[in-house]
Design a protein around this motif. Structure first.
Motif, mmCIF file in Angstrom:
data_model
loop_
_atom_site.group_PDB
_atom_site.id
_atom_site.type_symbol
_atom_site.label_atom_id
_atom_site.label_comp_id
_atom_site.label_asym_id
_atom_site.label_seq_id
_atom_site.Cartn_x
_atom_site.Cartn_y
_atom_site.Cartn_z
ATOM 1 N N GLN A 1 0.074 -4.333 -7.088
ATOM 2 C CA GLN A 1 -1.134 -5.062 -6.719
ATOM 3 C C GLN A 1 -0.871 -5.917 -5.488
ATOM 4 O O GLN A 1 0.264 -6.354 -5.251
ATOM 5 N N ARG B 1 3.287 4.238 -8.954
ATOM 6 C CA ARG B 1 2.409 4.661 -10.037
ATOM 7 C C ARG B 1 3.003 5.849 -10.786
ATOM 8 O O ARG B 1 2.886 5.949 -12.017
ATOM 9 N N LYS B 2 3.663 6.745 -10.063
ATOM 10 C CA LYS B 2 4.288 7.912 -10.708
ATOM 11 C C LYS B 2 5.392 7.492 -11.663
ATOM 12 O O LYS B 2 5.723 8.228 -12.601
ATOM 13 N N ARG B 3 5.974 6.313 -11.414
ATOM 14 C CA ARG B 3 7.028 5.792 -12.280
ATOM 15 C C ARG B 3 6.474 4.869 -13.357
ATOM 16 O O ARG B 3 7.225 4.284 -14.136
ATOM 17 N N ARG C 1 2.348 1.912 -3.512
ATOM 18 C CA ARG C 1 1.418 2.033 -4.638
ATOM 19 C C ARG C 1 1.496 3.394 -5.333
ATOM 20 O O ARG C 1 1.683 3.463 -6.564
ATOM 21 N N ALA C 2 1.374 4.471 -4.576
ATOM 22 C CA ALA C 2 1.372 5.798 -5.195
ATOM 23 C C ALA C 2 2.731 6.176 -5.779
ATOM 24 O O ALA C 2 2.800 6.628 -6.933
ATOM 25 N N PRO C 3 3.846 6.013 -5.051
ATOM 26 C CA PRO C 3 5.140 6.355 -5.635
ATOM 27 C C PRO C 3 5.464 5.540 -6.879
ATOM 28 O O PRO C 3 6.021 6.064 -7.841
ATOM 29 N N ARG D 1 2.576 -0.531 -11.834
ATOM 30 C CA ARG D 1 1.342 -0.824 -11.119
ATOM 31 C C ARG D 1 1.618 -1.828 -10.007
ATOM 32 O O ARG D 1 2.146 -2.912 -10.250
ATOM 33 N N ARG E 1 0.830 -1.212 0.000
ATOM 34 C CA ARG E 1 0.000 0.000 0.000
ATOM 35 C C ARG E 1 0.863 1.260 0.000
ATOM 36 O O ARG E 1 0.526 2.259 -0.645
ATOM 37 N N SER E 2 1.968 1.199 0.706
ATOM 38 C CA SER E 2 2.839 2.368 0.797
ATOM 39 C C SER E 2 3.591 2.628 -0.503
ATOM 40 O O SER E 2 3.935 3.773 -0.811
ATOM 41 N N PHE F 1 -6.343 -3.164 -7.352
ATOM 42 C CA PHE F 1 -5.209 -3.120 -6.434
ATOM 43 C C PHE F 1 -5.240 -4.325 -5.509
ATOM 44 O O PHE F 1 -4.248 -5.058 -5.387
#
Length: 237
Positions: free
Chosen positions: A161, A154-156, A150-152, A159, A147-148, A202
């Protein structure tokens, strides 16, 4: 597509490897024993710096990977206080610490643009798991890690899961289940593998039964934990 699978020599990991090979992917397997595809022997709990350095070199040479499935995992079952401390340590080393170390290696230069990074956790992330406390702790830690990231990630363009399968009919389940337990009702690893590979969500929970267990764990967590205790803990010697 290049696919890297940890724990790909048997069980769920082998099912993922077979499914990916069947669709034409190039499969790379990390495990302690030989598996399908291009194999590299590695113990995720190894304290040997040279072994990790050799793995880093191998990843750099074989990558970048389009799909990474982090499936390697072990357990330790019984009364928490009766399980040797070194067994608890090995569970967290394989299921969590080793994964963190591997992902850091992959993140540097071994993930292709648009890659998928799939963490294989457990249904235990949604309920207490009496009789396998360190296993549950390691899988909860893995879920928090995913979960931690996931966002960083995604910027790269990567994906992330989190797959949380329920009981599967695998050698792993047989090894750690109470003596005399039946495999009836356990999902086949092939079916679970197909569900994970197809999903774009996710959080992936293969099968209707496990999905209902997730709901029960959220609505009535104490009752669900008591049920898990009867299923596992009360049957262990």
């Amino acid at each position: 597509m290049k696919v890297l699978i940890t724990g790909g020599a048997s069980g769920f990991g082998a099912a993922v490897a077979s499914a990916c090979a069947a669709r034409g992917d190039i499969v790379y397997v990390l495990d302690r024993v030989p598996g399908p595809g291009v194999f590299h022997a590695h113990d995720m709990a190894s304290p040997d710096l040279a072994a990790w350095a050799a793995l880093a070199d191998w990843l750099a040479a074989q990558g970048p990977f389009d799909l990474v499935v982090l499936s390697a995992g072990i357990s330790a079952t019984g009364r928490f206080e009766d399980i040797p401390l070194q067994d608890h340590h090995k569970v967290t080393a394989v299921n969590l610490a080793g994964v963190i170390r591997l992902v850091q290696m992959l993140e540097k230069d071994a993930l292709a643009p648009g890659a998928r990074l799939v963490f294989i956790a457990s249904l235990s992330c949604f309920t207490g798991y009496p009789g396998a406390a360190s296993y549950a702790a390691s899988k909860d830690g893995l879920a928090g890690f995913a979960r931690s990231l996931r966002a960083p990630m995604r910027k790269r363009g990567v994906r992330v899961q989190l797959a949380c399968p329920g009981p599967m009919d695998t050698p792993h389940a047989t090894r750690y289940a109470p003596e005399g337990s039946s495999a009836k009702g356990r999902m086949s690893p092939e079916r679970a593998a197909q569900a994970v590979l197809r999903s774009r969500s996710f959080v992936v929970v293969p099968g209707l039964g496990p999905k209902l267990a997730v709901l029960a764990g959220r609505v009535a967590p104490q009752s669900m934990t008591r049920l898990m205790g009867r299923v596992l803990f009360s049957k262990l010697k």
